[in-house]
Design an enzyme around this catalytic site. Structure first.
Site, short mmCIF file in Angstrom:
data_model
loop_
_atom_site.label_atom_id
_atom_site.label_comp_id
_atom_site.label_asym_id
_atom_site.label_seq_id
_atom_site.Cartn_x
_atom_site.Cartn_y
_atom_site.Cartn_z
N GLY A 260 -7.79 84.15 -29.68
CA GLY A 260 -7.29 85.52 -29.55
C GLY A 260 -5.79 85.52 -29.38
O GLY A 260 -5.23 86.28 -28.59
N GLY B 182 -11.33 83.54 -19.70
CA GLY B 182 -10.85 84.68 -18.93
C GLY B 182 -11.34 85.99 -19.49
O GLY B 182 -10.97 87.07 -19.01
N THR C 217 -7.33 85.20 -13.71
CA THR C 217 -6.65 83.91 -13.59
C THR C 217 -5.40 83.96 -12.72
O THR C 217 -4.72 82.95 -12.56
CB THR C 217 -6.25 83.39 -14.98
OG1 THR C 217 -5.48 84.40 -15.65
CG2 THR C 217 -7.48 83.05 -15.81
N HIS D 118 -6.57 100.32 -13.99
CA HIS D 118 -6.01 99.61 -15.14
C HIS D 118 -5.52 100.61 -16.18
O HIS D 118 -5.78 101.81 -16.09
CB HIS D 118 -7.07 98.71 -15.78
CG HIS D 118 -7.31 97.45 -15.01
ND1 HIS D 118 -8.13 97.41 -13.91
CD2 HIS D 118 -6.82 96.19 -15.17
CE1 HIS D 118 -8.15 96.17 -13.43
NE2 HIS D 118 -7.37 95.42 -14.18
N HIS D 119 -4.84 100.10 -17.18
CA HIS D 119 -4.29 100.89 -18.27
C HIS D 119 -5.38 101.64 -19.03
O HIS D 119 -6.57 101.29 -18.97
CB HIS D 119 -3.52 99.98 -19.24
CG HIS D 119 -4.33 98.82 -19.72
ND1 HIS D 119 -5.16 98.88 -20.81
CD2 HIS D 119 -4.46 97.55 -19.22
CE1 HIS D 119 -5.76 97.71 -21.00
NE2 HIS D 119 -5.35 96.89 -20.05
N LYS E 270 -8.22 99.85 -21.37
CA LYS E 270 -9.25 98.91 -20.91
C LYS E 270 -10.63 99.50 -21.15
O LYS E 270 -10.89 100.67 -20.86
CB LYS E 270 -9.07 98.61 -19.41
CG LYS E 270 -10.00 97.51 -18.91
CD LYS E 270 -9.57 97.02 -17.53
CE LYS E 270 -10.51 95.95 -17.00
NZ LYS E 270 -10.55 94.76 -17.87
N GLY F 179 -13.26 92.89 -14.34
CA GLY F 179 -13.74 91.57 -13.96
C GLY F 179 -13.20 91.15 -12.60
O GLY F 179 -13.89 90.50 -11.81
#
Length: 244
Positions: free
Chosen positions: A8, A73, A100, A130-131, A134, A140
């Site tokens: 990715g 992740g 992470t 979050h933005h 998402k 997570g």
């Protein structure tokens, strides 16, 4: 010099990973959807995957065949993905985490310790933002923090969590862990774990200002994982923190 393969690599985390790997003085290669994952795995010493749950099975198969360790992740994993990871860990070193960040790793440790020392009279709520882009909720990281709280209390999170309250929900169940998810703007990731007692409250927080914190943590985890035997590992082990 370690060669780190990025699965990715053209995504936002992939670009951040490339920068973090270069800053750490290591080499990187990358592949994306439609790319040659098998070739990437064969040419890398360790893989880092922040792509999508749908791609995980093929990636694990390639890593097993080449005997290469992998840091996962990717969020939004389902139960079957964890079974796949468990199976892979019999042959290769696998580190899977919802976050992470080294700071979040330490926060989870503090949450676990607090939950172990504060009984069920202290309600636990995990709040995350979050933005707007998402796609999964709770994050997570929120689930990671909720799991840390559940481990501290010695309870099963799946059986003792509350999510998505709406309408007349009734009183809060004693001992449950609550989750609330907020979305908007360009927030990289904010997390609060609230311990609400009678007439007092403790809040443990982490603010992510830039996704580079996740990239740097992933690189540190990848370099650490290259020296490990087959098995399933966690971020606290990277920092040398005790686990329950």
């Amino acid at each position: 010099m370690t060669s780190i393969g990025i699965i990715g690599s053209e995504g936002r985390m992939g670009v951040a990973l490339a920068a973090a790997i270069a800053a750490a003085g290591q080499q990187h290669r990358g592949a994306d959807k439609g790319g040659n994952i098998v070739k990437l795995v064969s040419e890398s010493d360790v893989l880092v995957d922040f792509s999508s749950p749908a791609a995980l099975e093929a990636t694990l198969d390639a890593c097993i065949a080449a005997k290469k360790p992998i840091v996962i992740g990717t969020t939004g994993l389902e139960e079957r993905h964890h079974y796949l990871i468990d199976d892979a860990a019999a042959d290769i070193a696998v580190l899977q985490t919802g976050n992470t960040s080294l700071g979040v790793t330490l926060l989870a440790h503090l949450v676990r310790e607090a939950a172990a020392r504060l009984d069920a009279d202290w309600d636990i709520e995990v709040v995350e933002m979050h933005h707007r882009m998402k796609v999964d909720a709770p994050s997570g990281t929120a689930l990671l923090l909720g799991q840390a709280a559940a481990e501290g209390r010695g309870i099963d999170l799946a059986a003792a969590s509350e999510r998505g309250r709406d309408g007349v929900t009734g009183a809060r169940v004693r001992g449950n862990v609550g989750f609330a998810s907020l979305r908007g703007g360009t927030v990289a990731g904010d997390h609060d774990v609230i311990f609400a007692g009678d007439e007092e409250m403790i809040t443990l927080s982490h603010r992510a200002e830039n996704r580079m914190i996740f990239a740097r943590g992933a690189v540190r985890a990848a370099l650490w994982l290259t020296g490990q035997k087959a098995g399933r590992y966690t971020m606290p082990q990277v920092l040398g923190l005790p686990e329950r």
